[in-house]
Design a protein around this motif. Structure first.
Motif, PDB file in Angstrom:
ATOM      1  N   ALA A 147       6.044  -0.021   1.919  1.00  0.00           N
ATOM      2  CA  ALA A 147       5.980   1.323   1.791  1.00  0.00           C
ATOM      3  C   ALA A 147       4.680   1.878   0.831  1.00  0.00           C
ATOM      4  CB  ALA A 147       7.123   2.114   1.320  1.00  0.00           C
ATOM      5  N   PHE A 148       4.018   2.931   1.041  1.00  0.00           N
ATOM      6  CA  PHE A 148       2.970   3.445   0.464  1.00  0.00           C
ATOM      7  C   PHE A 148       3.002   4.554   0.293  1.00  0.00           C
ATOM      8  CE2 PHE A 148       1.807  -0.513   3.044  1.00  0.00           C
ATOM      9  CZ  PHE A 148       1.210  -1.493   2.005  1.00  0.00           C
ATOM     10  N   VAL A 149       2.591   5.447  -0.916  1.00  0.00           N
ATOM     11  CA  VAL A 149       2.648   6.618  -1.158  1.00  0.00           C
ATOM     12  C   VAL A 149       1.364   6.762  -2.296  1.00  0.00           C
ATOM     13  CG1 VAL A 149       4.233   6.776  -3.160  1.00  0.00           C
ATOM     14  CG2 VAL A 149       3.589   8.823  -1.961  1.00  0.00           C
ATOM     15  N   ILE A 150       0.531   7.790  -2.038  1.00  0.00           N
ATOM     16  CA  ILE A 150      -0.704   8.198  -2.984  1.00  0.00           C
ATOM     17  C   ILE A 150      -0.225   9.357  -3.664  1.00  0.00           C
ATOM     18  CG2 ILE A 150      -3.102   8.493  -3.076  1.00  0.00           C
ATOM     19  CD1 ILE A 150      -3.575   6.798  -0.636  1.00  0.00           C
ATOM     20  N   ASP A 151      -0.259   9.314  -4.932  1.00  0.00           N
ATOM     21  CA  ASP A 151      -0.032  10.425  -5.947  1.00  0.00           C
ATOM     22  C   ASP A 151      -0.741  11.669  -5.444  1.00  0.00           C
ATOM     23  OD1 ASP A 151       1.668   9.078  -7.426  1.00  0.00           O
ATOM     24  OD2 ASP A 151       0.283   8.294  -8.818  1.00  0.00           O
ATOM     25  N   GLY A 152      -0.242  13.036  -5.726  1.00  0.00           N
ATOM     26  CA  GLY A 152      -1.099  14.259  -5.409  1.00  0.00           C
ATOM     27  C   GLY A 152      -0.726  14.687  -4.188  1.00  0.00           C
ATOM     28  N   ASN A 153      -1.191  15.732  -3.617  1.00  0.00           N
ATOM     29  CA  ASN A 153      -0.910  16.404  -2.378  1.00  0.00           C
ATOM     30  C   ASN A 153      -2.285  16.739  -1.689  1.00  0.00           C
ATOM     31  OD1 ASN A 153       1.817  17.041  -3.051  1.00  0.00           O
ATOM     32  ND2 ASN A 153       0.995  18.450  -4.656  1.00  0.00           N
ATOM     33  N   GLY A 154      -1.964  16.937  -0.247  1.00  0.00           N
ATOM     34  CA  GLY A 154      -3.311  17.040   0.530  1.00  0.00           C
ATOM     35  C   GLY A 154      -3.606  16.029   1.451  1.00  0.00           C
ATOM     36  N   GLY A 155      -4.579  16.380   2.308  1.00  0.00           N
ATOM     37  CA  GLY A 155      -5.262  15.076   3.202  1.00  0.00           C
ATOM     38  C   GLY A 155      -6.240  14.421   2.497  1.00  0.00           C
ATOM     39  N   LEU A 156      -6.145  13.050   2.983  1.00  0.00           N
ATOM     40  CA  LEU A 156      -7.219  11.914   2.359  1.00  0.00           C
ATOM     41  C   LEU A 156      -8.438  12.108   3.546  1.00  0.00           C
ATOM     42  CD1 LEU A 156      -5.079   8.846   1.495  1.00  0.00           C
ATOM     43  CD2 LEU A 156      -6.286  10.259  -0.034  1.00  0.00           C
ATOM     44  N   SER A 157      -9.621  12.085   2.910  1.00  0.00           N
ATOM     45  CA  SER A 157     -10.842  11.857   3.494  1.00  0.00           C
ATOM     46  C   SER A 157     -11.673  11.063   2.871  1.00  0.00           C
ATOM     47  CB  SER A 157     -11.350  13.110   3.782  1.00  0.00           C
ATOM     48  OG  SER A 157     -12.594  13.038   4.640  1.00  0.00           O
ATOM     49  N   PRO A 158     -11.962   9.767   3.623  1.00  0.00           N
ATOM     50  CA  PRO A 158     -11.231   9.275   4.848  1.00  0.00           C
ATOM     51  C   PRO A 158      -9.911   8.687   4.564  1.00  0.00           C
ATOM     52  CG  PRO A 158     -12.743   7.762   3.729  1.00  0.00           C
ATOM     53  CD  PRO A 158     -12.984   8.848   2.940  1.00  0.00           C
ATOM     54  N   ALA A 159      -9.247   8.690   5.838  1.00  0.00           N
ATOM     55  CA  ALA A 159      -7.956   7.832   5.601  1.00  0.00           C
ATOM     56  C   ALA A 159      -7.878   6.686   5.076  1.00  0.00           C
ATOM     57  CB  ALA A 159      -7.018   8.087   7.053  1.00  0.00           C
ATOM     58  N   LEU A 160      -6.882   6.205   4.391  1.00  0.00           N
ATOM     59  CA  LEU A 160      -6.661   4.806   4.004  1.00  0.00           C
ATOM     60  C   LEU A 160      -6.118   3.962   5.218  1.00  0.00           C
ATOM     61  CD1 LEU A 160      -6.788   2.670   1.526  1.00  0.00           C
ATOM     62  CD2 LEU A 160      -4.415   3.299   1.179  1.00  0.00           C
ATOM     63  N   GLN A 161      -6.810   3.161   5.624  1.00  0.00           N
ATOM     64  CA  GLN A 161      -6.407   2.312   6.864  1.00  0.00           C
ATOM     65  C   GLN A 161      -5.739   0.972   6.512  1.00  0.00           C
ATOM     66  OE1 GLN A 161      -6.531   3.335  10.035  1.00  0.00           O
ATOM     67  NE2 GLN A 161      -5.478   1.657  10.054  1.00  0.00           N
ATOM     68  N   GLY A 162      -4.630   0.856   6.889  1.00  0.00           N
ATOM     69  CA  GLY A 162      -3.813  -0.227   6.407  1.00  0.00           C
ATOM     70  C   GLY A 162      -4.636  -1.477   7.381  1.00  0.00           C
ATOM     71  N   HIS A 163      -4.272  -2.641   6.798  1.00  0.00           N
ATOM     72  CA  HIS A 163      -4.628  -4.016   7.458  1.00  0.00           C
ATOM     73  C   HIS A 163      -3.569  -4.899   7.658  1.00  0.00           C
ATOM     74  CE1 HIS A 163      -7.140  -7.783   7.549  1.00  0.00           C
ATOM     75  NE2 HIS A 163      -7.454  -7.219   8.757  1.00  0.00           N
ATOM     76  N   ILE A 164      -3.198  -5.877   6.845  1.00  0.00           N
ATOM     77  CA  ILE A 164      -2.203  -6.749   6.816  1.00  0.00           C
ATOM     78  C   ILE A 164      -1.402  -6.654   5.785  1.00  0.00           C
ATOM     79  CG2 ILE A 164      -1.713  -9.084   6.865  1.00  0.00           C
ATOM     80  CD1 ILE A 164      -3.353  -8.558   9.171  1.00  0.00           C
ATOM     81  N   ASN A 165       0.136  -6.683   6.281  1.00  0.00           N
ATOM     82  CA  ASN A 165       1.209  -6.794   5.141  1.00  0.00           C
ATOM     83  C   ASN A 165       1.793  -8.070   5.561  1.00  0.00           C
ATOM     84  OD1 ASN A 165       0.733  -4.100   4.319  1.00  0.00           O
ATOM     85  ND2 ASN A 165       2.011  -3.246   5.934  1.00  0.00           N
ATOM     86  N   TYR A 166       1.990  -8.842   4.589  1.00  0.00           N
ATOM     87  CA  TYR A 166       2.288 -10.362   4.596  1.00  0.00           C
ATOM     88  C   TYR A 166       3.554 -10.566   3.738  1.00  0.00           C
ATOM     89  CZ  TYR A 166       2.126 -15.267   3.194  1.00  0.00           C
ATOM     90  OH  TYR A 166       2.385 -16.568   3.042  1.00  0.00           O
ATOM     91  N   VAL A 167       4.540 -11.108   3.991  1.00  0.00           N
ATOM     92  CA  VAL A 167       5.777 -11.813   3.163  1.00  0.00           C
ATOM     93  C   VAL A 167       5.926 -13.316   3.586  1.00  0.00           C
ATOM     94  CG1 VAL A 167       6.740  -9.567   2.612  1.00  0.00           C
ATOM     95  CG2 VAL A 167       7.768 -10.939   4.535  1.00  0.00           C
ATOM     96  N   ALA A 168       6.066 -14.074   2.590  1.00  0.00           N
ATOM     97  CA  ALA A 168       6.872 -15.208   2.710  1.00  0.00           C
ATOM     98  C   ALA A 168       7.997 -15.298   1.718  1.00  0.00           C
ATOM     99  CB  ALA A 168       5.765 -16.484   2.060  1.00  0.00           C
ATOM    100  N   VAL A 169       9.143 -15.713   2.486  1.00  0.00           N
ATOM    101  CA  VAL A 169      10.579 -15.722   1.984  1.00  0.00           C
ATOM    102  C   VAL A 169      11.179 -16.965   1.974  1.00  0.00           C
ATOM    103  CG1 VAL A 169      12.951 -14.740   2.246  1.00  0.00           C
ATOM    104  CG2 VAL A 169      10.836 -13.258   2.802  1.00  0.00           C
ATOM    105  N   ASN A 170      11.408 -17.373   0.699  1.00  0.00           N
ATOM    106  CA  ASN A 170      11.803 -18.773   0.200  1.00  0.00           C
ATOM    107  C   ASN A 170      13.367 -18.306   0.158  1.00  0.00           C
ATOM    108  OD1 ASN A 170       9.593 -20.516  -0.055  1.00  0.00           O
ATOM    109  ND2 ASN A 170       9.033 -19.011  -1.783  1.00  0.00           N
ATOM    110  N   TYR A 171      14.293 -19.250   0.732  1.00  0.00           N
ATOM    111  CA  TYR A 171      15.663 -19.262   0.600  1.00  0.00           C
ATOM    112  C   TYR A 171      16.518 -20.361   0.584  1.00  0.00           C
ATOM    113  CZ  TYR A 171      15.139 -20.461   5.621  1.00  0.00           C
ATOM    114  OH  TYR A 171      15.004 -21.157   6.671  1.00  0.00           O
ATOM    115  N   GLU A 172      17.733 -20.198   0.394  1.00  0.00           N
ATOM    116  CA  GLU A 172      18.828 -21.438   0.282  1.00  0.00           C
ATOM    117  C   GLU A 172      19.872 -21.120   1.111  1.00  0.00           C
ATOM    118  OE1 GLU A 172      20.657 -21.948  -3.876  1.00  0.00           O
ATOM    119  OE2 GLU A 172      18.762 -23.076  -3.604  1.00  0.00           O
TER     120      GLU A 172
END
Length: 163
Positions: free
Chosen positions: A138-163
């Motif tokens: 999840a992402f949020v940018i502090d403040g109010n109002g529109g962004l110009s240009p928009a922040l364009q997401g690319h890759i969100n990655y996780v590696a989960v180690n478990y037992e």
């Protein structure tokens, strides 16, 4: 694998919006036929493993609004058992456009959301949670109002180690 790619936008109601733990209902996941199911070794030794997956990041177009990316579902060469427990999570996220000042990023599962210290790292904050859980950024940018240009997401990655 079948994954819903819908992005969610959550309105921010407080001065500093923070995402809540997700209601992570299992998405339809088709595991490849060559998946090997892990089993307990002799003497009941714990099975350890990891799964890695990624999704596209969301476009962030307004300040002060929480943007949740598509859920990242467990995958890998071994099927994760529902009783498997997370030990460590590595994360990485990236954007295609320059990141404006005030970006706050979170990694969430069904129990909690944690604030991330940067675009990549490792955490044990999910230690003991089910490794059979989806994750989401999840992402949020502090403040109010529109962004110009928009922040364009690319890759969100996780590696989960478990037992």
């Amino acid at each position: 694998m079948l994954i819903g790619l819908a992005f969610h936008c959550l309105p921010a109601s407080a001065a500093e919006p923070v995402p809540q733990a997700l209601s992570l209902h299992r998405k339809s996941v088709a595991f490849p036929s060559e998946v090997v199911t892990a089993s307990m070794g002799a003497g009941g030794a714990r099975v350890t493993g990891s799964w890695v997956n990624s999704t596209n990041g969301p476009a962030v177009i307004h300040r002060g609004v929480i943007y949740q990316a598509a859920q990242i579902v467990p995958t890998g060469s071994m099927m994760v058992k529902p009783a498997s427990l997370v030990r460590r999570v590595n994360w990485r996220y990236s954007f295609l456009t320059p990141v404006p000042h005030g970006l706050r990023a979170y990694l969430c599962n069904y129990v909690r959301c944690i604030a991330l210290s940067g675009a990549a790292g490792t955490t044990t904050a999910f230690d003991g949670d089910s490794a059979y859980s989806n994750f989401s950024f999840a992402f949020v940018i502090d403040g109010n109002g529109g962004l110009s240009p928009a922040l364009q997401g690319h890759i969100n990655y996780v590696a989960v180690n478990y037992e």
